[in-house]
Scaffold this motif. Structure first.
Motif, mmCIF file in Angstrom:
data_model
loop_
_atom_site.group_PDB
_atom_site.id
_atom_site.type_symbol
_atom_site.label_atom_id
_atom_site.label_comp_id
_atom_site.label_asym_id
_atom_site.label_seq_id
_atom_site.Cartn_x
_atom_site.Cartn_y
_atom_site.Cartn_z
ATOM 1 N N CYS A 36 33.318 13.346 -16.059
ATOM 2 C CA CYS A 36 33.390 13.775 -17.457
ATOM 3 C C CYS A 36 34.828 14.182 -17.778
ATOM 4 O O CYS A 36 35.529 14.728 -16.930
ATOM 5 C CB CYS A 36 32.488 14.979 -17.694
ATOM 6 N N LEU A 77 29.983 15.211 -13.457
ATOM 7 C CA LEU A 77 29.663 13.808 -13.719
ATOM 8 C C LEU A 77 28.675 13.680 -14.861
ATOM 9 O O LEU A 77 27.835 14.549 -15.096
ATOM 10 C CB LEU A 77 29.083 13.158 -12.457
ATOM 11 N N ASP A 78 28.762 12.534 -15.560
ATOM 12 C CA ASP A 78 27.823 12.241 -16.648
ATOM 13 C C ASP A 78 26.567 11.564 -16.089
ATOM 14 O O ASP A 78 26.406 11.446 -14.866
ATOM 15 C CB ASP A 78 28.506 11.394 -17.735
ATOM 16 N N GLY A 79 25.709 11.103 -16.966
ATOM 17 C CA GLY A 79 24.462 10.464 -16.571
ATOM 18 C C GLY A 79 24.629 9.192 -15.772
ATOM 19 O O GLY A 79 23.717 8.765 -15.057
ATOM 20 N N GLN A 80 25.785 8.551 -15.869
ATOM 21 C CA GLN A 80 26.070 7.330 -15.107
ATOM 22 C C GLN A 80 26.894 7.630 -13.851
ATOM 23 O O GLN A 80 27.451 6.733 -13.224
ATOM 24 C CB GLN A 80 26.818 6.305 -15.969
ATOM 25 N N LEU A 81 26.972 8.907 -13.508
ATOM 26 C CA LEU A 81 27.732 9.389 -12.347
ATOM 27 C C LEU A 81 29.225 9.088 -12.454
ATOM 28 O O LEU A 81 29.911 8.917 -11.459
ATOM 29 C CB LEU A 81 27.163 8.836 -11.036
ATOM 30 N N GLU A 82 29.722 9.079 -13.681
ATOM 31 C CA GLU A 82 31.145 8.921 -13.950
ATOM 32 C C GLU A 82 31.720 10.296 -14.267
ATOM 33 O O GLU A 82 31.044 11.140 -14.859
ATOM 34 C CB GLU A 82 31.381 7.976 -15.132
#
Length: 128
Positions: A108, A101-106
């Motif tokens: 990658c 996950l990325d910094g927004q919890l989405e």
């Protein structure tokens, strides 16, 4: 090891190295059939050395979140690929899931670095 009745052992790589470094002769009649390597980085030379000492043993790498002291992934080390620089991390064990996950919890995209989130567990109930 030859006096043990257990066919399964969990050995940190350092302990396995100590066992091999003692010049333990090959034990083709050993009951040892499964060795779990966990708790530390596994040198590429260790699995072949373990197979040499215990020919009938299957060597499996286990890993997971150190801070939670749980295993969440495994890799059956059947042989060492000459292109490897380390033992592969493995795949999630049953009932475990990996998310990058990325910094927004989405999630990658494939090939993009992010944070590893490990999911799964014992509960049958899922949160919305």
């Amino acid at each position: 090891m030859s006096r043990s009745r257990s066919g399964i052992r969990r050995l940190p790589p350092f302990r396995s190295c100590c066992l091999i470094c003692r010049a333990l002769p090959a034990q083709p009649d050993s009951r040892l059939r499964l060795v779990f390597q966990s708790g530390d980085w596994i040198p590429l030379t260790l699995p072949p050395a373990m197979k040499s000492a215990f020919p009938s043993a299957n060597i499996v790498s286990l890993g997971g979140a150190t801070e939670a002291a749980v295993w969440s992934n495994s890799f059956d080390i059947g042989g060492i690929d000459p292109a490897w620089t380390s033992i592969p991390y493995g795949r999630p064990i049953q009932n475990a899931y990996y998310y990058i996950l990325d910094g927004q919890l989405e999630p990658c995209p494939i090939g993009v670095a992010g944070e590893l989130y490990i999911g799964g567990g014992l509960s049958r109930r899922r949160l919305p």
